[in-house]
Design an enzyme around this catalytic site. Structure first.
Site: not given
Lengths: 316, 637
Positions: B31, B107, B160, B162, B461, B466, B535
């Site tokens: 980074k 990180g 990276k 490369d 769902g 169903g 939901s």
């Protein structure tokens, strides 16, 4: 408008001033928001006025933030007694023009002990006449929040500092225990004796400051503009002989040289740059092709103690 | 180090837009090197800074004789010594087109706290992936946090490149892996770019070594990506920061416009009260304005004497904010001291600070998988969905609608530490007058009497998946077996208990919350409760799960592909949604977040409803729900 309106900030009437570009408007609004927030939440704030370009912008923003009222806090200048003479004259004129309270503090113990940059070196001078003096002043008046004009683009440890920076009772900064700062929400809560440093210009860059000074016609000391000045060259730094306290080595004679200053501090510690820029346009043009940063001329950045350690000890 | 002129060859003092972005990645993803490369190649570094960098690189660098760009960003002594980034650093650079503020975040351990801090002010997130390692646990964490904080545009920098021989297949596979995982995170744009921070490939200019990549370089992309900032057409909000009273003739209310637009003559409402007034002046130092937009710092003067103090929210009268002394929120804990639900914290939102308490249990989210579990406290870096009660009503907006009036912090009253960052989901109704009544007959006694263990079987769902059919069959099966059940059906609830709710995100949250609370009461009565509810949002289901003791909540994902559900279209709703007659329809113009680790998943393309009901019956039996011998203990599955 109301009687309380401070005098106009510049010779140009507000109505005829060009509208600011979007990026500067955003920075301006952010700074005003920070100034209002800290002022509303702290009992006894103060604005650290160091007379330089960043202070000039900060002061201008403070005037805007509380208009048509006046900024409800005084200005504080820590006078090391080694500032450029012109800075002191400019400072007094500005405070008078704006009708604001100006407090000046000097570390008199340091003066009595004869501390100065030539006799004690920059590290001791800065520690005694700036850092200690600042702490004395904050304690003396019981300020619980101090606004400063520092920017994150100035220096690496500044890049890690919060906009609202917490200081212990001893004014120490602990870089590893900083409060997380989210959105536009500032946690200004402190216990008695502790204090905050607030940096409304955190997200400004040097170029932003200059563009803003130009567009808003903000007065700044003429030291920023090129003029023939008496100069001696020491360790690569161009030092202006501002008064007769400056000891000259054998064979060292001040030379008239066309120079200006990119930052202002104690004259023996502030290097000038060769320049022909006598206008804001020229300064900005020069900056755009400059290959060195503004702190390059600062002797104190090279005195062996880092900005980070100075800040931990309570330096702004 | 010979370089040509700075990137902006011409002094450009005109308007440039500003983009704030955050970079996130694991340790060693490179980074800091990438940011250093951006600064260096965009010529934002000056000679003395480069000299310092060269000296530092020699002294403590890790790149041999080369410049170690990581040292540019790691500004603190400890960071340079240990070669790690401890704190969020902000770097500034500029090109001819745009100004940039980069938040570089560590990180490692403190990642959640620092990442959320950096992301809170960012428009775009650059997520780094090491091409040799691909999508890692850390990548998933970072992406989930970025999504939580409301960032909708993401750059996937496959770094990276490369080191994998510029192999397109490696790049494509990583992009595919990432897309598969990030689909549920609600990003509007994922731009994947193969880069090498160390060598500069595709950082500033296209690389000759990636001829297969036709997209922009990282910098080109950042210069042109939509910052996605709010526009003036949103509801007007101005948190009052400062009552400006320089003398008896002037009384104004100062603040930064958080969203929307105000004109002189507009009627505004002062929240959380009922008072309304008309804006007569919009005052600034540079003269009065007729109109001001989001982002402007202004002072409003109103036409009548009305009680307004710091912290009040001035809102457009036609679109007031939510007001409640109870709210649901996502919380990121940031303090070493864990959450104590018995304690009261300061809550600061906008310019107002109130007393707040977090209600236990909270629903902790696993940042890696998104799965939720109930807990009674929160440790540093934990993320949770919580309910918060306040000592007085507060005006706010849901966070996705407004970061400034929907984001808040919790402050520890003893240490003054910033303990948590919060993001409002919605208002909950007032409960401040109701005391909890302790009852003598407990849930165990009620359940034991029925010879069963209470449970909430939660069917989620798509519409037409169903859910109700299977739930109905399961209830019949349980009823025949002499079990005590109740079926809460989403559609039926909307005829009564939830009859006042629509389908906006806030109403959906409330819809689920009420169903969950009702199910909780019934489970408390000892019943086996079946809930059939679309939901769609994971966090809402996590909230429902958090209401119940561990093991009582059984999530059943009735998994039917959208095409299949749409093809069935039993109620003709999909057709109408496609025609635009129904707004916010799940699967069409409103997202469905499938459960990542449901207790039971039913693939309806492979199983009949009868077989599904039977499988569920057996699953309940296996879990001891139907066995009275297990009724009084062992709720863990």
């Amino acid at each position: 408008m109301s009687e309380d309106r401070p005098g106009p900030v510049s010779g140009i009437a507000a109505a005829t001033r060009p509208r600011l570009p979007e990026d500067l408007r955003r920075l301006e609004a952010e700074s005003i928001h920070i100034l209002r927030e800290v002022t509303a939440e702290r009992a006894n704030p103060v604005l650290l006025y160091s007379i330089g370009k960043d202070s000039a912008v900060l002061l201008h923003l403070a005037i805007k933030a509380f208009y048509p009222g006046k900024p409800p806090f005084p200005l504080l200048h820590v006078d090391t007694t080694w500032k450029f003479r012109e800075m002191i004259a400019f400072r007094d004129a500005e405070a008078k023009r704006l009708g604001l309270d100006l407090l000046v503090h000097t570390n008199h113990e340091g003066v009595a002990a004869g501390v100065g940059p030539f006799t004690h070196g920059s590290a001791v001078h800065t520690e005694v006449m700036k850092t200690q003096a600042l702490k004395q002043a904050l304690d003396k008046y019981g300020f619980d929040a101090a606004f400063g004009g520092a920017r994150r683009d100035e220096e690496k440890s500044r890049a890690k500092e919060r906009i609202i920076s917490f200081r212990t009772k001893d004014h120490r900064w602990d870089p590893k225990a900083q409060r997380p700062e989210l959105w536009r929400l500032y946690n200004t809560r402190i216990h008695k004796g502790e204090s905050l440093r607030a940096f409304p210009l955190s997200n400004w860059t040097e170029l932003d400051v200059w563009r803003y000074i130009q567009l808003e016609s903000i007065p700044i000391p003429s030291l920023y503009f090129a003029k023939p000045r008496p100069i001696v060259e020491r360790d690569g730094a161009l030092i202006m002989v501002d008064d007769d306290r400056m000891p000259l080595a054998a064979g060292e004679t001040p030379q008239e040289r066309l120079v200006r200053f990119r930052t202002l501090g104690c004259y023996p510690l502030t290097g000038a740059v060769d320049s022909e820029a006598t206008t804001l346009d020229a300064i900005i043009a020069e900056m755009l092709v400059s290959r060195s940063s503004e702190r390059q001329g600062r002797v104190i950045d090279r005195d062996g103690s880092t900005m980070e350690s100075k800040k931990q000890d309570g330096y702004f | 180090m010979a370089r040509d002129q700075r990137a902006w060859d011409e002094p450009d003092l005109e308007s440039k837009s500003l983009l704030r972005f955050i970079t996130c990645g694991s340790v060693d993803d490179g980074k800091s090197t990438l940011i250093g490369r951006l600064l260096y190649d965009s010529k934002s570094l000056l000679d003395d800074q480069l000299d310092t960098l060269a000296a530092d690189s020699k002294a403590v660098g890790t790149q041999g004789a080369e410049l170690d760009f990581a040292l540019l960003v790691d500004g603190l002594q400890a960071e340079r010594e240990q070669g790690i980034t401890i704190d969020v650093a902000y770097r500034f650079f500029s090109t001819a087109r745009r100004k940039f503020i980069v938040a570089d975040t560590p990180g490692h351990e403190q990642y959640t706290r620092n990442m959320i801090t950096g992301a809170s002010t960012a428009d775009v997130a650059v997520i780094l992936i090491d091409a040799r390692k691909g999508v890692l646990t850390q990548t998933r964490r970072h992406s989930r946090l970025v999504s939580l904080v409301g960032i909708r545009r993401v750059v996937l920098a496959v770094n990276k490149i490369d080191l994998v021989g510029y192999d397109q297949r490696v790049f494509d596979r990583i992009v595919e892996d990432y897309a598969a995982f990030a689909g549920a995170l609600g990003f509007e744009e994922i731009a994947a770019i193969p880069v090498s921070g160390l060598r500069g490939d595709n950082v500033i200019a296209p690389s000759a070594d990636t001829p297969w990549y036709g997209g922009p370089s990282l910098l080109e992309h950042l210069e042109t990506v939509d910052a996605g900032r709010e526009t003036a057409d949103r509801p007007f909000r101005l948190p009052v920061q400062w009552v400006n009273r320089p003398n008896a003739d002037f009384r104004g209310f100062s603040g930064l416009i958080a969203s929307g637009r105000v004109n002189t003559g507009d009627t505004v409402r002062i929240l959380p009260g009922e008072g309304e007034a008309v804006v007569t002046r919009i005052v600034t130092y540079d003269g009065d304005l007729k109109q001001a937009d989001a982002g402007a710092a202004v002072t409003l003067v109103l036409d009548r004497e009305i009680d307004i103090s710091r912290g009040d929210l001035i809102a457009g009268a036609a679109s007031p904010a939510l007001i409640s002394d109870r709210l649901s929120a996502d919380l990121a804990w940031m303090d070493e001291a864990p959450l104590d639900p018995a304690r009261s914290y300061w809550l600061k939102l906008g310019a107002r600070t109130v007393s707040a308490r977090v209600v236990a249990p909270v629903s902790v989210v696993d940042v890696e998988t998104g799965a939720a579990s109930a807990a009674s406290t929160l440790a540093l870096n934990a993320i949770a969905t919580v309910e918060i009660t306040l000592d007085r009503p507060l005006a706010f907006d849901p966070y996705p609608e407004n970061r400034d009036t929907g984001g808040f912090i919790l402050i520890d009253r003893l240490t003054n530490a910033t303990a948590a960052a919060g993001m409002v989901r919605g208002a909950l109704h007032k409960s401040s007058d109701v005391q909890w009544q302790e009852l003598d007959v407990g849930v165990d006694a009620r359940a034991a009497q029925k010879g069963q263990r209470p449970a909430v079987v939660w069917f989620t769902g798509l519409s037409g998946a169903g859910k109700s059919t299977i739930a109905n069959l399961l209830e019949r099966r349980l009823h025949h077996a002499g079990r005590h059940t109740y079926l809460l059906d989403g559609d039926n609830l909307r005829h009564g208990l939830n009859g006042d709710l629509g389908f906006s995100p806030a109403d959906r949250i409330e819809n689920v919350r009420r169903a969950a609370e009702a199910a909780k009461l019934m489970a408390d009565a000892g019943l086996i409760v079946l809930v059939s509810l679309i939901s769609p949002f994971r966090a809402d289901r996590a909230l429902a799960r958090g209401l119940l003791p561990a093991g009582q909540f059984i999530e059943v994902h009735v998994d039917t592909p959208l095409e299949v559900a749409e093809q069935r279209d039993v109620k003709g709703l999909y057709r109408r949604a496609r025609a635009g007659e129904i707004k916010d329809f799940t699967g069409i113009d409103s997202p469905y977040e499938p459960p990542e680790t449901p207790e039971v998943r039913i693939d309806t393309t492979a199983m009949s409803p009868d077989a599904a009901a039977e499988a569920l019956y057996l699953a309940l039996e296996r879990r001891g729900v139907l066995n009275p011998a297990f009724a009084a203990f062992d709720y863990t599955i």
